[in-house]
Design an enzyme around this catalytic site. Structure first.
Site, PDB file in Angstrom:
ATOM      1  N   CYS A   8       0.865  -1.176   0.000  1.00  0.00           N
ATOM      2  CA  CYS A   8       0.000   0.000   0.000  1.00  0.00           C
ATOM      3  C   CYS A   8       0.901   1.225   0.000  1.00  0.00           C
ATOM      4  CB  CYS A   8      -0.934  -0.002   1.205  1.00  0.00           C
ATOM      5  SG  CYS A   8      -2.045   1.426   1.261  1.00  0.00           S
ATOM      6  N   CYS A  19      -3.081   7.283  -4.998  1.00  0.00           N
ATOM      7  CA  CYS A  19      -2.856   5.844  -4.833  1.00  0.00           C
ATOM      8  C   CYS A  19      -1.436   5.478  -5.250  1.00  0.00           C
ATOM      9  CB  CYS A  19      -3.869   5.026  -5.612  1.00  0.00           C
ATOM     10  SG  CYS A  19      -3.762   3.248  -5.292  1.00  0.00           S
ATOM     11  N   THR A  68       0.319   2.401  -5.125  1.00  0.00           N
ATOM     12  CA  THR A  68       0.470   1.225  -5.988  1.00  0.00           C
ATOM     13  C   THR A  68      -0.267   1.433  -7.305  1.00  0.00           C
ATOM     14  OG1 THR A  68      -1.394   0.074  -4.930  1.00  0.00           O
ATOM     15  CG2 THR A  68       0.810  -0.351  -4.050  1.00  0.00           C
TER      16      THR A  68
END
Length: 332
Positions: free
Chosen positions: A89, A252, A254
């Site tokens: 994450c 985000c 990833t």
């Protein structure tokens, strides 16, 4: 029985991070990947109780700091969120590292540098501090690659779409602007929440990705709606859907890695290129293609992601076995 957890709460680029600093389960395993498997098998009740309502919410994510299993690592992390116990994450790592450094839970061997062991692999970290505040964290993320191109799906309410799947620590179904999808300004948040599960289910029916070197990492978990940037000094914008009804408030980590691998595979990013990525709320990560490489025998890149996190408070949370919702709930 009452289970007590001590937490530092905050956010990275707007998306929540809950670092659980006390109440860790004892996990077996010779790597963080094996420890993740043990957590999912025996302790998923902690994730459910800490991430879902009434103690969390649909966007909640976080994790635990553990001693590393790998000799080269300074610390290890088990990630939890409403979508599961993730292999990696990015926004969570930036938050956990920031909170850990600012509150003395992580001690670097070399100031300004760390090595984090995630279930997905070793993550090399750089950061800068001013006084007691971490100004930014940069992650050299796991090797990322384009897994599958041109998956055709029919989506009720939108029509036919062409979708690619890429990996950046998790597997993403990536939807670029095309005939039936003009861009993010076309879609409300409610429409993204309605359409994304349909796209994910349709992709899963046709394709089940498995990591070439770690088969415990598999399956499309996220949907990334790609778009042009809203600002002239950025390179892209996205809305990432995860869990059952969450839109990532950050760009985000990833997902940014998967998107860079996707663009590199199509010849639209090269080694050394910077990729400033905006989120649905227009917060930013700075991505970079650090190198072109391979994953097994597949073309791949090594991406990096840089961002900033902020502590918002401390939290002591109880999960009582005899209360009505010890494992949380969702209202869908």
């Amino acid at each position: 029985m009452r289970h007590t957890f001590f937490c530092i709460d905050g956010h990275t680029a707007g998306n929540p991070v809950r670092l659980i600093t006390g109440g860790h389960p004892q996990l077996r395993g010779e790597s963080l990947s094996e420890m993740r498997q043990h957590f999912m098998q025996d302790f998923d009740w902690i994730r459910l109780g800490m991430m879902f309502e009434p103690r969390g919410h649909d966007m909640m994510s976080g994790g635990f700091i553990y001693p590393p299993a790998h000799p080269d690592a300074d610390f290890g992390v088990i990630f939890i969120e409403t979508s599961g116990c993730l292999p990696m994450c990015g926004h969570g790592s930036i938050g956990i590292i920031t909170f850990g450094l600012e509150h003395g839970l992580i001690t670097p061997k070399t100031p300004g540098k760390l090595v984090m062991e995630a279930p997905a692999g070793l993550i090399h970290v750089e950061y800068e501090m001013k006084g007691q505040k971490v100004l930014w964290v940069k992650l050299r993320n796991v090797t990322s690659y384009l897994a599958k191109e041109n998956i055709i799906v029919d989506v009720a309410g939108l029509g036919t779409l062409k979708v690619d799947v890429a990996y950046g620590g998790n597997y993403y179904a990536i939807v670029e602007p095309q005939g039936n999808y003009e861009g993010l300004d076309q879609l409300s948040a409610a429409q993204i929440l309605d359409l994304s599960p349909k796209i994910r289910a349709a992709v899963r029916e046709q394709y089940q990705p498995v990591h070439p070197l770690n088969p415990s990492i598999n399956g499309v978990s996220h949907v990334l709606w790609a778009d042009k940037p809203s600002s002239t000094d950025a390179h892209g914008r996205n809305a990432v859907f995860y869990g059952d009804k969450a839109i990532d408030r950050s760009p985000c980590g990833t997902g940014t890695s998967a998107r860079m691998a996707h663009l590199a595979a199509k010849g639209r990013l090269n080694a050394g290129d910077t990729f400033v990525h905006e989120s649905y709320i227009k917060s930013r990560f700075i991505g970079k293609v650090e190198e072109v490489t391979t994953l097994g025998d597949l073309p791949a890149i090594t991406p990096s992601i840089q961002g900033t996190a902020y502590t918002t408070g401390f939290n002591q949370i109880w999960i009582d076995d005899d209360e009505p919702f010890p494992q949380g709930f969702q209202v869908i």
